[in-house]
Design an enzyme around this catalytic site. Structure first.
Site, PDB file in Angstrom:
ATOM      1  N   TYR A  56       0.831  -1.197   0.000  1.00  0.00           N
ATOM      2  CA  TYR A  56       0.000   0.000   0.000  1.00  0.00           C
ATOM      3  C   TYR A  56       0.874   1.259   0.000  1.00  0.00           C
ATOM      4  CZ  TYR A  56      -3.470  -3.436   1.620  1.00  0.00           C
ATOM      5  OH  TYR A  56      -4.278  -4.541   1.750  1.00  0.00           O
ATOM      6  N   HIS A 140       0.150 -12.411   1.254  1.00  0.00           N
ATOM      7  CA  HIS A 140      -0.631 -11.427   0.502  1.00  0.00           C
ATOM      8  C   HIS A 140      -0.817 -11.843  -0.965  1.00  0.00           C
ATOM      9  CE1 HIS A 140      -1.308  -6.795  -0.148  1.00  0.00           C
ATOM     10  NE2 HIS A 140      -2.406  -7.512  -0.324  1.00  0.00           N
TER      11      HIS A 140
END
Length: 332
Positions: A56, A140
């Site tokens: 992010y 992830h």
């Protein structure tokens, strides 16, 4: 806060959790002050579970989240981050912008679920977050990397859990099928499923949610607004779904759901936030928030009382699957 099923080695989760992807300037810039204020608003609203990732904003989300949480006692909140995308400095990104995140392209993401890659990624995350521990670590988006992620990657996280370096481990994905494999074939504690168990989609009822109940694995539901399609009382004409323009059939379905919600005095986003939590395997909904106003709105929506008759009417209309809203008390 609600304990995870594996209470001997995992923390507790609040029903509303703070998704920190927007703090990495997802699609648009967020000021440092707004980022800090959003986290503080979440704290004041009772949120104690915060989720981030190196992905992010090339680490910006982690840095901002860590700085904002530094004012609060470390033992009073749950912090999760992710591994699998290792950040490496790049020399050819000068003047370029990172894809999806409004940040300079100073680093490149390298898929890496190896032991060395995970250890390096976690070390960097700890530094950016300014903390000495992370409570939950997710693999992830390992969609295309099952052999390494389920083998070396999972084994590395299991070792870190056994050593007490992390408290709980799992995987976070935009699909339920592979998450179900993690639940059935490994000893994960918690999984994060994004967009696949919502008012619009209940496919996870076929695989992930029954497996999680059977194995005692906690489910965190993210992207419960399906990229914004369920975020407003009525979908916008340019509504998105899975980060692209929403198909007309789904927009029409969302309007039909909104009709039923309105007949019970409930808004579409309020129902969307509450719905995943009706299932006994789901313990938290993670919502990306970038301003105090968004935090206060979502906390208020989740606090609303929603009549059981709403879910019954949605089921009778074929808008949610029968049995999808089984109450926790009846199922545990």
């Amino acid at each position: 806060m609600t304990p995870l099923h594996r209470t001997g080695r995992t923390p507790a989760l609040t029903e509303l959790s703070f998704g920190a992807a927007p703090l990495g300037n997802l699609y648009e810039e967020v000021s440092d002050d707004d980022a800090a204020s959003a986290v503080e608003a979440a704290w004041q609203a009772g949120v104690r579970f915060f989720d981030t990732a190196p992905h992010y904003g090339l680490g910006l989300s982690e840095r901002r989240l860590g700085a904002a949480l530094a004012a609060h006692p470390r033992d009073e909140y749950v912090l999760s981050t992710k591994v699998g995308r290792r950040l490496e400095p790049r020399s050819d990104g000068a003047g370029q912008r990172d894809a999806s995140f409004v940040v300079p392209a100073t680093h490149r993401r390298i898929w890496d679920f190896s032991r060395d890659g995970i250890l390096r990624t976690l070390e960097d995350s700890l530094r950016r977050l300014g903390t000495d521990r992370i409570d939950i670590v997710f693999l992830h988006d390992p969609d295309d990397y099952w052999p390494q992620a389920a083998g070396e990657g999972y084994a590395t996280l299991a070792d870190l859990r056994a050593q007490g370096v992390v408290r709980a481990i799992g995987a976070g994905m935009n699909q339920s099928a592979m998450l179900t494999r993690f639940v059935r074939e490994t000893d994960v504690d918690v999984v994060l499923v994004a967009g696949r168990y919502t008012l619009l989609e209940q496919g996870a009822l076929d695989d992930l949610l029954p497996a999680a109940l059977e194995r005692g694995v906690t489910v965190v539901a993210a992207a419960v607004f399906n990229s914004g399609l369920l975020a407003l009382d009525r979908p916008c004409p340019d509504a998105k779904y899975n980060y692209a323009d929403a198909p007309a059939a789904l927009v029409e379905r969302a309007h039909r759901i909104a009709d039923v919600c309105e007949s019970h005095g409930v808004t579409l986003p309020a129902a969307a936030l509450r719905y995943p939590l009706l299932h006994p395997a789901v313990r938290s909904v993670t919502v990306g928030m970038r301003t105090p106003r968004q935090v206060e709105r979502n906390a208020g929506l989740l606090a609303q009382d929603i009549p059981e008759a709403l879910w019954q009417d949605l089921s009778r209309a074929g808008l949610i699957r029968a049995g999808a809203s089984v109450s926790r008390d009846e199922s545990i």
